[in-house]
Design a protein around this motif. Structure first.
Motif, PDB file in Angstrom:
ATOM      1  N   ALA A  13       0.412  -1.125  -0.297  1.00  0.00           N
ATOM      2  CA  ALA A  13       0.125  -0.237  -0.359  1.00  0.00           C
ATOM      3  C   ALA A  13       1.189   0.964  -0.198  1.00  0.00           C
ATOM      4  CB  ALA A  13      -1.196   0.097   0.831  1.00  0.00           C
ATOM      5  N   ILE A  14       2.609   1.579   0.588  1.00  0.00           N
ATOM      6  CA  ILE A  14       2.673   2.580   0.733  1.00  0.00           C
ATOM      7  C   ILE A  14       3.251   2.462  -0.076  1.00  0.00           C
ATOM      8  CG2 ILE A  14       4.775   3.553   1.660  1.00  0.00           C
ATOM      9  CD1 ILE A  14       4.041   2.182   4.256  1.00  0.00           C
ATOM     10  N   GLY A  15       4.171   1.339  -0.664  1.00  0.00           N
ATOM     11  CA  GLY A  15       5.489   1.786  -2.429  1.00  0.00           C
ATOM     12  C   GLY A  15       4.435   2.361  -3.160  1.00  0.00           C
ATOM     13  N   TYR A  16       3.101   0.935  -3.514  1.00  0.00           N
ATOM     14  CA  TYR A  16       2.128   1.181  -4.533  1.00  0.00           C
ATOM     15  C   TYR A  16       1.954   2.221  -4.697  1.00  0.00           C
ATOM     16  CZ  TYR A  16       2.849  -3.216  -5.548  1.00  0.00           C
ATOM     17  OH  TYR A  16       3.104  -4.523  -5.721  1.00  0.00           O
ATOM     18  N   GLY A  17       1.109   3.407  -3.116  1.00  0.00           N
ATOM     19  CA  GLY A  17       0.900   4.378  -3.308  1.00  0.00           C
ATOM     20  C   GLY A  17       1.651   5.736  -3.432  1.00  0.00           C
ATOM     21  N   LEU A  18       2.631   5.851  -2.457  1.00  0.00           N
ATOM     22  CA  LEU A  18       3.740   6.545  -2.705  1.00  0.00           C
ATOM     23  C   LEU A  18       4.350   6.988  -3.839  1.00  0.00           C
ATOM     24  CD1 LEU A  18       4.690   6.903   0.875  1.00  0.00           C
ATOM     25  CD2 LEU A  18       2.619   8.667  -0.367  1.00  0.00           C
ATOM     26  N   ASN A  19       4.545   5.389  -4.797  1.00  0.00           N
ATOM     27  CA  ASN A  19       5.310   5.850  -5.890  1.00  0.00           C
ATOM     28  C   ASN A  19       6.167   6.657  -5.873  1.00  0.00           C
ATOM     29  OD1 ASN A  19       5.670   4.769  -8.978  1.00  0.00           O
ATOM     30  ND2 ASN A  19       4.198   6.732  -9.660  1.00  0.00           N
ATOM     31  N   ALA A 268      11.224 -17.200  -3.826  1.00  0.00           N
ATOM     32  CA  ALA A 268      11.276 -16.232  -4.425  1.00  0.00           C
ATOM     33  C   ALA A 268      10.151 -16.847  -6.246  1.00  0.00           C
ATOM     34  CB  ALA A 268      12.339 -17.208  -5.659  1.00  0.00           C
ATOM     35  N   VAL A 269       9.538 -17.714  -5.687  1.00  0.00           N
ATOM     36  CA  VAL A 269       8.143 -16.554  -6.608  1.00  0.00           C
ATOM     37  C   VAL A 269       7.048 -16.224  -6.195  1.00  0.00           C
ATOM     38  CG1 VAL A 269       5.939 -18.323  -7.085  1.00  0.00           C
ATOM     39  CG2 VAL A 269       7.373 -19.678  -6.903  1.00  0.00           C
ATOM     40  N   PHE A 270       7.224 -15.339  -5.035  1.00  0.00           N
ATOM     41  CA  PHE A 270       6.407 -14.163  -4.864  1.00  0.00           C
ATOM     42  C   PHE A 270       7.140 -13.252  -4.774  1.00  0.00           C
ATOM     43  CE2 PHE A 270       4.403 -11.566  -1.276  1.00  0.00           C
ATOM     44  CZ  PHE A 270       3.335 -11.635  -1.597  1.00  0.00           C
ATOM     45  N   SER A 271       8.878 -13.275  -4.771  1.00  0.00           N
ATOM     46  CA  SER A 271       9.142 -12.260  -5.290  1.00  0.00           C
ATOM     47  C   SER A 271       9.089 -11.410  -6.344  1.00  0.00           C
ATOM     48  CB  SER A 271      10.800 -12.327  -5.048  1.00  0.00           C
ATOM     49  OG  SER A 271      11.052 -12.478  -3.666  1.00  0.00           O
ATOM     50  N   ALA A 272       9.203 -12.628  -7.357  1.00  0.00           N
ATOM     51  CA  ALA A 272       9.659 -12.384  -8.263  1.00  0.00           C
ATOM     52  C   ALA A 272       8.186 -11.549  -9.104  1.00  0.00           C
ATOM     53  CB  ALA A 272       9.232 -13.844  -8.753  1.00  0.00           C
ATOM     54  N   LEU A 273       6.755 -12.170  -8.202  1.00  0.00           N
ATOM     55  CA  LEU A 273       5.519 -11.429  -8.728  1.00  0.00           C
ATOM     56  C   LEU A 273       5.757 -10.608  -8.128  1.00  0.00           C
ATOM     57  CD1 LEU A 273       1.674 -11.975  -8.902  1.00  0.00           C
ATOM     58  CD2 LEU A 273       1.661 -12.232  -6.123  1.00  0.00           C
ATOM     59  N   LEU A 274       6.409  -9.949  -6.928  1.00  0.00           N
ATOM     60  CA  LEU A 274       5.870  -8.280  -6.962  1.00  0.00           C
ATOM     61  C   LEU A 274       6.776  -7.566  -7.474  1.00  0.00           C
ATOM     62  CD1 LEU A 274       6.278  -9.130  -2.458  1.00  0.00           C
ATOM     63  CD2 LEU A 274       3.983  -8.045  -3.892  1.00  0.00           C
ATOM     64  N   VAL A 275       8.456  -8.083  -7.785  1.00  0.00           N
ATOM     65  CA  VAL A 275       8.878  -7.228  -8.831  1.00  0.00           C
ATOM     66  C   VAL A 275       8.370  -6.527  -9.903  1.00  0.00           C
ATOM     67  CG1 VAL A 275      11.107  -7.342 -10.195  1.00  0.00           C
ATOM     68  CG2 VAL A 275      10.720  -7.560  -8.239  1.00  0.00           C
ATOM     69  N   VAL A 276       8.109  -8.554 -10.953  1.00  0.00           N
ATOM     70  CA  VAL A 276       7.024  -7.401 -11.829  1.00  0.00           C
ATOM     71  C   VAL A 276       5.964  -6.280 -11.616  1.00  0.00           C
ATOM     72  CG1 VAL A 276       5.703  -8.622 -14.204  1.00  0.00           C
ATOM     73  CG2 VAL A 276       8.185 -10.225 -13.068  1.00  0.00           C
ATOM     74  N   LEU A 277       5.114  -7.095 -11.127  1.00  0.00           N
ATOM     75  CA  LEU A 277       3.693  -6.249 -11.553  1.00  0.00           C
ATOM     76  C   LEU A 277       3.671  -5.350 -10.145  1.00  0.00           C
ATOM     77  CD1 LEU A 277       0.484  -6.323 -11.117  1.00  0.00           C
ATOM     78  CD2 LEU A 277       0.147  -6.964  -8.890  1.00  0.00           C
ATOM     79  N   GLY A 278       4.430  -5.061  -9.470  1.00  0.00           N
ATOM     80  CA  GLY A 278       4.530  -3.737  -8.509  1.00  0.00           C
ATOM     81  C   GLY A 278       5.807  -2.669  -9.789  1.00  0.00           C
ATOM     82  N   SER A 279       6.592  -3.143 -10.206  1.00  0.00           N
ATOM     83  CA  SER A 279       7.456  -1.562 -10.991  1.00  0.00           C
ATOM     84  C   SER A 279       6.554  -1.585 -12.518  1.00  0.00           C
ATOM     85  CB  SER A 279       8.391  -2.994 -11.746  1.00  0.00           C
ATOM     86  OG  SER A 279       8.528  -3.963 -12.318  1.00  0.00           O
ATOM     87  N   VAL A 280       6.060  -2.667 -12.752  1.00  0.00           N
ATOM     88  CA  VAL A 280       4.867  -2.036 -13.526  1.00  0.00           C
ATOM     89  C   VAL A 280       3.808  -0.847 -12.917  1.00  0.00           C
ATOM     90  CG1 VAL A 280       3.800  -2.395 -16.012  1.00  0.00           C
ATOM     91  CG2 VAL A 280       5.178  -4.147 -15.150  1.00  0.00           C
ATOM     92  N   LEU A 281       2.997  -0.762 -12.365  1.00  0.00           N
ATOM     93  CA  LEU A 281       2.541  -0.503 -11.524  1.00  0.00           C
ATOM     94  C   LEU A 281       2.469   0.506 -11.054  1.00  0.00           C
ATOM     95  CD1 LEU A 281       0.404  -3.127  -9.699  1.00  0.00           C
ATOM     96  CD2 LEU A 281      -0.417  -2.008 -11.891  1.00  0.00           C
TER      97      LEU A 281
END
Length: 326
Positions: A13-19, A268-281
């Motif tokens: 919430a903090i990372g995606y919200g403040l960006n 590592a699977v969850f980190s992959a999800l966070l990196v791919v999705l988070g960086s794009v969003l």
């Protein structure tokens, strides 16, 4: 599980919200903390301090003209990557190694584009590190450890074993990093962040072979990122995104803490999800659909290379073990 789920939901919430720049690394760092460290202590602050120092030093070195000497720059990147791989295998330095790996891969790369960007990226990386440590400490205040922690330090592999693991991970990851630096591929920051964070786990993948480890991580992490993205496109509502990721965090926390031998794989699977999705969003790109699938394709190609390279390493190690047995 409560600590892991609530902490990551707040971080997202903090990372995606403040960006801020590299804000998507905040939940990735926090996830690594929960998976790799038993509880916060003085060494956590020590690692954060040295990680911030190293990040500033890397940024200053880049702004001083190091990018004008590409061969020297690549050799230094390889040496720092090898050092990070060695340090990551020690519980006392794994967080420092994580930030060091991200810093040495991304900061020099943006320095090739604009000499003013390295310091901006360094500030964003440090902010993510401070935020991760703060949330990590806060979650342990809300949900203290149920059992007293042993004062004995975890067993650390010998220097020879750590060097061998680091060499193996460097052999797998360095060629594709050199490719991105040489050709300066568009949108390579995400892919290099993905490779850097994922390749650290190659030093402690346990009983899972490197090629299997990478195949599962790329496939499952990428598919989950696509599913969450498509759900977000269908219903673009931020609370829904947080709810879905919180549900996934709770599921992965169960597998991480119930099966310690396979914990690096699930983490590592969850980190992959966070990196791919988070960086794009977090990018705020108006052409989000095109950007997302273009980056997924780039990561897929890089992941395919890593799987092939890891399979070669697995075959070499298997042949060497067979020869020694004979």
């Amino acid at each position: 599980m409560l600590r892991y789920t609530l902490g990551l939901t707040l971080a997202i919430a903090i990372g995606y919200g403040l960006n801020w720049p590299l804000a998507y690394t905040l939940p990735v760092f926090l996830a690594k903390f929960f998976a790799d460290r038993p509880n916060p202590g003085r060494d956590t602050i020590k690692q954060l301090f040295w990680a911030m120092t190293a990040t500033v030093l890397v940024a200053l070195a880049v702004t001083r003209g190091l990018t004008h000497y590409p061969l020297i720059l690549l050799v230094l990147i390889a040496l720092v990557m090898f050092w990070a791989y060695c340090l990551f295998q020690s519980p006392d330095w794994n967080f420092f190694a994580l930030i060091l790996m991200v810093a040495i891969l991304l900061i020099p790369y943006v320095g090739l584009i604009d000499s003013a960007l390295p310091l901006v990226l360094a500030k964003g990386l440090m902010l993510s590190g401070v935020g991760a440590v703060t949330l990590y400490w806060l979650m342990y205040q809300l949900f203290p450890a149920c059992q007293p922690q042993s004062e004995a330090s975890p067993e650390v592999a010998s220097r020879e074993v750590r060097s061998a693991n680091a060499s193996k991970a460097l052999f797998v990851s360095l060629p594709v990093i050199a490719y991105f630096y040489y050709f300066q591929v568009s949108g390579a920051l995400l892919t290099m962040a993905f490779i850097g964070i994922l390749s650290l786990q190659l030093t402690k993948a346990g009983s899972v072979k490197l090629s299997q480890f990478l195949l599962i991580t790329n496939l499952v992490g990428g598919l989950l990122a696509v599913l969450v993205y498509e759900l977000l496109v269908t219903a673009p509502w931020f609370p829904l995104l947080l709810a879905v990721l919180a549900l996934l965090a709770s599921v992965f926390s169960h597998y991480i803490y119930s099966n310690p031998t396979k914990a690096p794989l699930y983490a590592a699977v969850f980190s992959a999800l966070l990196v791919v999705l988070g960086s794009v969003l977090a990018s705020g790109d108006k052409t989000l659909s095109v950007s997302f699938y273009a980056r997924i394709g780039q990561i897929g190609l890089a992941g395919l290379y890593l799987i092939v390279a890891a399979r070669l390493v697995d075959s070499h190690q298997q042949g060497k073990s067979t020869a020694e047995a004979k």
